[in-house]
Scaffold this motif. Sequence first.
Motif: not given
Lengths: 162, 162
Positions: B132, B128, B103, B8, B18, B6
């Motif tokens: 995001l 997560q 997403l 970030n 992220i 990832k």
Amino acid sequence: MSGEIKINNYNDDGREFIQGIFYKDQSFGEPPLFLNQKYPASAVAVEEALVLCLPKSDFMKLLDENPAVSIRIIENLAQRLYYKSVMAAEMSTQEPEHRVLKLIDHGIAYFNFKKDENGYLINFTRQQIGDLTGLRVETVIRTIKTLEKKGVLKIINRKVYR
Amino acid sequence: MSGEIKINNYNDDGREFIQGIFYKDQSFGEPPLFLNQKYPASAVAVEEALVLCLPKSDFMKLLDENPAVSIRIIENLAQRLYYKSVMAAEMSTQEPEHRVLKLIDHGIAYFNFKKDENGYLINFTRQQIGDLTGLRVETVIRTIKTLEKKGVLKIINRKVYR
DNA sequence: CTTGTTTTATGATTTAAGTCATAAAACGCA
DNA sequence: TGCGTTTTATGACTTAAATCATAAAACAAG
């Protein structure tokens, strides 16, 4: 070739989001060409503008025959990705003051803001700043006032300087 | 080459955002190379991963000598810019349900979600998804529950399917 | 198997930004 | 020069998401 173009979206209830603003000697609208995707946004002239439209086939031919152009395109996309990455992090986690200031400082570096005796003139309306940062006009107005009180920018007859 | 990485950022009070998640056969970290900028984010292995690191000079040489690679890089950057544009508009103007769904649907198209008899398994934790989309875990949990009630996705022993 | 950690879950409360209302100043233009 | 529109401005109020608190289920490691 001249003028000012904004790339924008409207959400379900008509609220605008400005993806970016482009000026003389800049280009936009390439990504969907490479992906055979529909345009995910619209282009609107903010002031009278002259835009050179290149057909996809010609554009691809240009790239094929001219590696140096490819590199320029890569640099350009990289620049825009960089801006979007920074702003995405700002917009999702930072508070209004931080977001507005980041946008302004990015604008100084990459948009055509002019410097005079008061500093850089931030050539955006409060509404545009809102549409670029995901904030409402009133919030931007109040935020800018706060930033002025803190001394990080100046308001001289309604125009913002940094 | 394998695993999951990832990219970030952390904001001033330690909140994570992220930028993206990368899997086998994907690449990341190129944009700052082209701009001679510092990396605006970090890379973290989410699971054991094997990553091929290419020195800038070798990478540039590869591009110079191989126009086809340039085109692939352009396509890749275009793809990432496209994702960021769509998510930026979502994050700034849309409500949680819309953001989470966008997403997820993007993930189905571009991350490695597997399809089984229940539909696509959304291989992200609630945390997560929050990092995001710029939402908090609790909001994501509640949003996903609402989306399940509306029948647009399924929760089968805590895993999300679409 | 036990134990510590992560993930999912839910209810109560707070708060920052959005919304709504209103208006003055500045601008554009006929 | 007057008039409609845009931009900036401010105060009152509302609200959606964040925060805080707590806990059960699932998982990971020894």
